[in-house]
Design an enzyme around this catalytic site. Structure first.
Site, PDB file in Angstrom:
ATOM      1  N   GLY A 158       0.873  -1.163   0.109  1.00  0.00           N
ATOM      2  CA  GLY A 158       0.140  -0.146  -0.115  1.00  0.00           C
ATOM      3  C   GLY A 158       0.863   1.165  -0.133  1.00  0.00           C
ATOM      4  O   GLY A 158       1.934   1.262  -0.811  1.00  0.00           O
ATOM      5  N   CYS A 159       0.449   2.451   0.636  1.00  0.00           N
ATOM      6  CA  CYS A 159       1.181   3.289   0.797  1.00  0.00           C
ATOM      7  C   CYS A 159       2.547   3.249   1.151  1.00  0.00           C
ATOM      8  O   CYS A 159       2.661   2.305   2.165  1.00  0.00           O
ATOM      9  CB  CYS A 159       0.602   4.606   1.696  1.00  0.00           C
ATOM     10  SG  CYS A 159       1.535   6.005   1.963  1.00  0.00           S
ATOM     11  N   PHE A 160       3.729   3.719   0.767  1.00  0.00           N
ATOM     12  CA  PHE A 160       4.935   3.545   1.121  1.00  0.00           C
ATOM     13  C   PHE A 160       5.430   4.096   2.385  1.00  0.00           C
ATOM     14  O   PHE A 160       6.360   3.649   2.941  1.00  0.00           O
ATOM     15  CB  PHE A 160       6.169   3.796  -0.130  1.00  0.00           C
ATOM     16  CG  PHE A 160       6.176   5.068  -0.783  1.00  0.00           C
ATOM     17  CD1 PHE A 160       5.581   6.280  -0.110  1.00  0.00           C
ATOM     18  CD2 PHE A 160       6.431   5.209  -2.085  1.00  0.00           C
ATOM     19  CE1 PHE A 160       5.584   7.533  -0.920  1.00  0.00           C
ATOM     20  CE2 PHE A 160       6.352   6.403  -2.813  1.00  0.00           C
ATOM     21  CZ  PHE A 160       5.809   7.430  -2.265  1.00  0.00           C
ATOM     22  N   TRP A 161       4.704   5.103   2.875  1.00  0.00           N
ATOM     23  CA  TRP A 161       4.736   5.758   4.043  1.00  0.00           C
ATOM     24  C   TRP A 161       4.736   4.810   5.215  1.00  0.00           C
ATOM     25  O   TRP A 161       5.663   4.958   6.040  1.00  0.00           O
ATOM     26  CB  TRP A 161       4.133   7.110   4.263  1.00  0.00           C
ATOM     27  CG  TRP A 161       3.973   7.984   3.196  1.00  0.00           C
ATOM     28  CD1 TRP A 161       5.205   8.518   2.389  1.00  0.00           C
ATOM     29  CD2 TRP A 161       3.077   9.067   3.028  1.00  0.00           C
ATOM     30  NE1 TRP A 161       4.812   9.627   1.745  1.00  0.00           N
ATOM     31  CE2 TRP A 161       3.718  10.008   1.986  1.00  0.00           C
ATOM     32  CE3 TRP A 161       1.856   9.502   3.603  1.00  0.00           C
ATOM     33  CZ2 TRP A 161       2.887  10.925   1.624  1.00  0.00           C
ATOM     34  CZ3 TRP A 161       1.317  10.599   3.161  1.00  0.00           C
ATOM     35  CH2 TRP A 161       1.767  11.351   2.161  1.00  0.00           C
TER      36      TRP A 161
ATOM     37  N   TYR B  59      -2.946  11.495   8.135  1.00  0.00           N
ATOM     38  CA  TYR B  59      -2.692  10.163   7.727  1.00  0.00           C
ATOM     39  C   TYR B  59      -1.933   9.236   8.511  1.00  0.00           C
ATOM     40  O   TYR B  59      -2.030   8.333   8.934  1.00  0.00           O
ATOM     41  CB  TYR B  59      -1.935  10.099   6.281  1.00  0.00           C
ATOM     42  CG  TYR B  59      -1.875   9.000   5.673  1.00  0.00           C
ATOM     43  CD1 TYR B  59      -3.043   8.669   4.727  1.00  0.00           C
ATOM     44  CD2 TYR B  59      -0.753   8.190   5.790  1.00  0.00           C
ATOM     45  CE1 TYR B  59      -3.107   7.438   4.071  1.00  0.00           C
ATOM     46  CE2 TYR B  59      -1.051   6.853   5.026  1.00  0.00           C
ATOM     47  CZ  TYR B  59      -1.955   6.351   4.167  1.00  0.00           C
ATOM     48  OH  TYR B  59      -1.927   5.342   3.490  1.00  0.00           O
TER      49      TYR B  59
END
Length: 178
Positions: free
Chosen positions: A13-16, A157
């Site tokens: 998913g989101c790399f963060w 987020y």
């Protein structure tokens, strides 16, 4: 003392989120957010990736000392800190750029990835949809995406999506943390 340095390229998913998780893991030397798996020529940008039209996934490249943490343990942490049962989605993030994917760098990594997915399948209510794909060109993401959680811990987020993943990491894998 020489180190047994290896690379894992994974997208959850989101790399963060994935970056924040692996920055806390013992034996991890470096985590770089980026893109891989696309089909369009040239260096992709974040904006292009977000369109979902390039075929790239948001990934992290994890450089680790295999004498401290094994590739198998890297994958177990990865698989247990994101949802590998949702196709092209992690939470509210939807699109092929958010797919669950393991890009293997050699046949041993491919074999280990298949083994880990098979072993963990019984712990999930739905089938695992994580792709296992030969590593492709890795493009480092723009500077503002590197160390995002570390630099923006109070960003909404981070608070609502990343903090729970870090809590899960600390609960399940406390013995593997720095």
């Amino acid at each position: 003392m020489s180190k047994n340095i290896q690379i894992a390229t994974i997208g959850g998913g989101c790399f963060w989120c994935t970056e924040a998780v692996f920055e806390e893991v013992k034996g991890v030397e470096k985590v770089v957010s980026g893109y891989s798996g696309g089909t369009v020529p040239g260096r992709p940008t974040y904006r292009e990736i977000c369109s979902g039209l390039t075929g790239h996934a948001e990934v992290v490249q994890v450089t680790f000392d295999a004498d401290v943490i094994s590739y198998q343990d890297i994958l177990i942490i990865f698989m247990t800190t994101h949802n590998p049962t949702t196709l092209n989605q992690q939470g509210a993030d939807r699109g092929t750029q958010y797919r669950s994917v393991i890009f293997y760098h050699n046949e041993e990594q491919k074999k280990t990835a298949k083994l880990v997915l098979n072993e963990l399948a019984v712990y999930f209510e739905k089938p695992i949809v994580t792709e296992i794909t030969k590593a492709q060109t890795f493009f480092e993401a723009e500077k503002e995406h590197q160390d995002f959680y570390k630099n923006n811990p109070d960003y909404g987020y981070c608070t609502f999506v990343i903090d729970p993943k870090l809590h899960k990491l600390r609960q399940l894998h406390s013995d593997k943390l720095k």
